[in-house]
Scaffold this active site. Structure first.
Site, PDB file in Angstrom:
ATOM      1  N   ASP A  87      36.895  37.311  44.303  1.00 50.70           N
ATOM      2  CA  ASP A  87      37.102  36.477  43.114  1.00 50.70           C
ATOM      3  C   ASP A  87      38.377  36.872  42.373  1.00 50.70           C
ATOM      4  O   ASP A  87      39.047  36.022  41.786  1.00 50.70           O
ATOM      5  CB  ASP A  87      35.879  36.516  42.196  1.00 50.70           C
ATOM      6  CG  ASP A  87      35.705  37.855  41.537  1.00 50.70           C
ATOM      7  OD1 ASP A  87      35.564  38.849  42.266  1.00 50.70           O
ATOM      8  OD2 ASP A  87      35.713  37.911  40.296  1.00 50.70           O
ATOM      9  N   GLY A  88      38.773  38.161  42.453  1.00 49.90           N
ATOM     10  CA  GLY A  88      40.013  38.587  41.807  1.00 49.90           C
ATOM     11  C   GLY A  88      41.211  37.905  42.443  1.00 49.90           C
ATOM     12  O   GLY A  88      42.089  37.368  41.750  1.00 49.90           O
ATOM     13  N   THR A 113      34.415  39.683  50.816  1.00 46.63           N
ATOM     14  CA  THR A 113      33.970  40.831  50.017  1.00 46.63           C
ATOM     15  C   THR A 113      32.635  41.321  50.554  1.00 46.63           C
ATOM     16  O   THR A 113      31.776  40.522  50.944  1.00 46.63           O
ATOM     17  CB  THR A 113      33.804  40.519  48.514  1.00 46.63           C
ATOM     18  OG1 THR A 113      33.118  41.617  47.912  1.00 46.63           O
ATOM     19  CG2 THR A 113      33.031  39.273  48.213  1.00 46.63           C
ATOM     20  N   ASP A 120      30.611  42.476  48.643  1.00 50.27           N
ATOM     21  CA  ASP A 120      29.676  42.264  47.523  1.00 50.27           C
ATOM     22  C   ASP A 120      28.935  40.929  47.623  1.00 50.27           C
ATOM     23  O   ASP A 120      27.910  40.743  46.971  1.00 50.27           O
ATOM     24  CB  ASP A 120      30.439  42.292  46.186  1.00 50.27           C
ATOM     25  CG  ASP A 120      31.257  43.557  46.006  1.00 50.27           C
ATOM     26  OD1 ASP A 120      30.910  44.577  46.615  1.00 50.27           O
ATOM     27  OD2 ASP A 120      32.265  43.511  45.269  1.00 50.27           O
ATOM     28  N   HIS A 174      32.817  54.206  50.065  1.00 47.22           N
ATOM     29  CA  HIS A 174      33.690  53.354  50.874  1.00 47.22           C
ATOM     30  C   HIS A 174      33.316  53.286  52.341  1.00 47.22           C
ATOM     31  O   HIS A 174      33.887  52.472  53.081  1.00 47.22           O
ATOM     32  CB  HIS A 174      35.144  53.793  50.703  1.00 47.22           C
ATOM     33  CG  HIS A 174      35.665  53.505  49.328  1.00 47.22           C
ATOM     34  ND1 HIS A 174      35.407  54.325  48.261  1.00 47.22           N
ATOM     35  CD2 HIS A 174      36.366  52.453  48.847  1.00 47.22           C
ATOM     36  CE1 HIS A 174      35.949  53.805  47.176  1.00 47.22           C
ATOM     37  NE2 HIS A 174      36.538  52.670  47.498  1.00 47.22           N
ATOM     38  N   GLN A 196      30.893  51.921  53.298  1.00 43.28           N
ATOM     39  CA  GLN A 196      30.360  50.544  53.418  1.00 43.28           C
ATOM     40  C   GLN A 196      31.458  49.514  53.666  1.00 43.28           C
ATOM     41  O   GLN A 196      31.180  48.384  54.050  1.00 43.28           O
ATOM     42  CB  GLN A 196      29.607  50.159  52.135  1.00 43.28           C
ATOM     43  CG  GLN A 196      28.396  51.003  51.877  1.00 43.28           C
ATOM     44  CD  GLN A 196      27.984  50.971  50.404  1.00 43.28           C
ATOM     45  OE1 GLN A 196      27.054  50.281  50.036  1.00 43.28           O
ATOM     46  NE2 GLN A 196      28.686  51.708  49.567  1.00 43.28           N
TER      47      GLN A 196
END
Ligand code: F6P
Length: 365
Positions: A106-107, A129, A131, A275, A277
């Site tokens: 999103d950034g 991402t 996330d 990290h 992940q």
């Protein structure tokens, strides 16, 4: 057409698969010239700009490789001041870029949106991402790999938890969204799953762990880095001021250990996965999804449908306007079926216990 490709924000498995698919599709079907931009938008902020031509050879043999051959940055902010913006605009014109394929979260989409408005740089977005928190997109590539990595960690933690009869806390990434903790927690048979979307009640977790001390004698807690106790603040690892998203979360697993330990007989330990992940080779699912996304991005470029981000919605690959993605995050809805299912199978979500619903303390193992 001359097309730039960049990877922005935190890296994740599958970025190279997208770069490969975009480049091969553009070369094959559009006779486009493809330029790789180094380190996200930072490459456009340099003098001279950080770019290199991408041809068939440059993108061959990278499908399965983690990270990004282009490099990335989650602190470069081309919108930070007027001089930087002007410089980026000059670079874009000098390079003769018709459009940039921006692969990011999103950034990156917010920066792409801002650059379109301020210097007329047209972009096509690809959602990435671990996330899985990009608005209007059911699944970002990289997420499946991160879930697999965190699940594997949870399974490894279980045997040592069992041997020592301990309460083991495993902290996942995910920022303000609980998707990673939720799916890894379910797949890794966590007994307690704590998400940013549900502020947890310490007493509920204490009661649950005590119940398991009597019976199973060990408990696995999976907590997302953005989770917090009711009434407490987020646990911030550091602030990176120049970053478009300056707050870095992390460490709530240690905070929870300190809060829990005085109330339990079992020893409590915390593992922060960090990290690990984000690293490693993408899963087959992510390789396929990333390739589909890259191919679709190339189609958007070739048909002149700029200003759009590739998405997955209702299981179909499509696209939405980048403006509908910028500055928004997709968190776990409180009525999501996975939450209901988790409760029904006895997983504690850190919600205040209803006294008449205590038998669920058996957990999921
Ligand atoms: O957005 C991806 C992510 O890995 C988040 O889950 C995490 O909070 C953040 O990036 C970490 O950022 P950094 O690599 O700057 O520490």
């Amino acid at each position: 057409m001359r097309v730039g490709v960049l990877t922005g924000g935190g890296d994740c498995p599958g970025l190279n698969a997208v770069i490969r698919a975009v480049t091969k599709s553009l070369i094959n079907h559009g006779q486009c010239e493809v330029l790789g931009i180094a380190d996200g938008f930072e490459g456009l902020m340099l003098d001279p700009p950080g770019v290199k031509p991408l041809g068939w050879d440059e993108v061959s043999g990278i499908l399965h490789v983690g990270g990004t051959i282009l490099g990335t940055s989650n602190s470069a902010n081309p919108l930070r001041d007027a001089a930087t913006l002007e410089h980026v605009g000059r670079n874009v014109r000098a390079l003769g870029l018709d459009v940039v394929v921006a692969i990011g979260g999103d950034g990156t989409m917010s920066l792409a949106h801002g650059l379109a408005e301020q210097v007329g740089l047209t972009c096509v977005g690809v959602p990435k991402t671990i996330d899985n928190d990009i608005a209007n997109c059911e699944r970002s590539f990289g997420f499946d790999t991160a879930v697999a990595t965190a699940t594997e960690a949870l399974r490894r933690i279980e045997s040592t938890a069992n041997s020592h009869h301990r309460v083991m806390i495993v902290e996942t990434m995910g920022r303000h969204a609980g998707w990673l903790a939720l799916e890894a927690g379910i797949a890794g048979a966590a007994d307690v799953i704590l998400l940013p979307e549900i502020d947890f009640d310490l007493q509920a977790i204490v009661d649950f762990c005590r119940g398991r001390e009597q019976r199973q004698r060990y408990t696995i807690i999976c907590i997302g880095e953005g989770a917090k106790e009711s009434g407490a603040s987020l646990t911030v690892r550091e602030r990176i001021e120049q970053s478009p998203d300056p707050v870095r979360l992390g460490g709530v697993g240690h905070v929870l250990r300190e809060r829990l330990q005085p109330h339990l007989r079992s020893e409590v330990r915390t593992t922060v996965l960090g990290h690990v992940q984000r690293g490693g080779d993408p899963t087959p699912f992510d390789r396929v999804l990333a390739t589909q996304y890259g191919h679709h991005a190339a189609q958007l470029v070739l048909s002149g449908r700029f200003g759009r981000m590739v998405t997955l919605q209702g299981g179909e690959i499509g696209s939405v306007e980048i403006s509908r993605v910028a500055n928004t995050q997709r968190t776990v809805p409180l009525d999501h079926g996975l939450l209901t299912m988790a409760r029904d199978i006895g997983i504690c979500l850190g919600e205040p216990c209803k006294q008449d619903a205590r038998p669920a303390a058996a957990g999921s193992h």
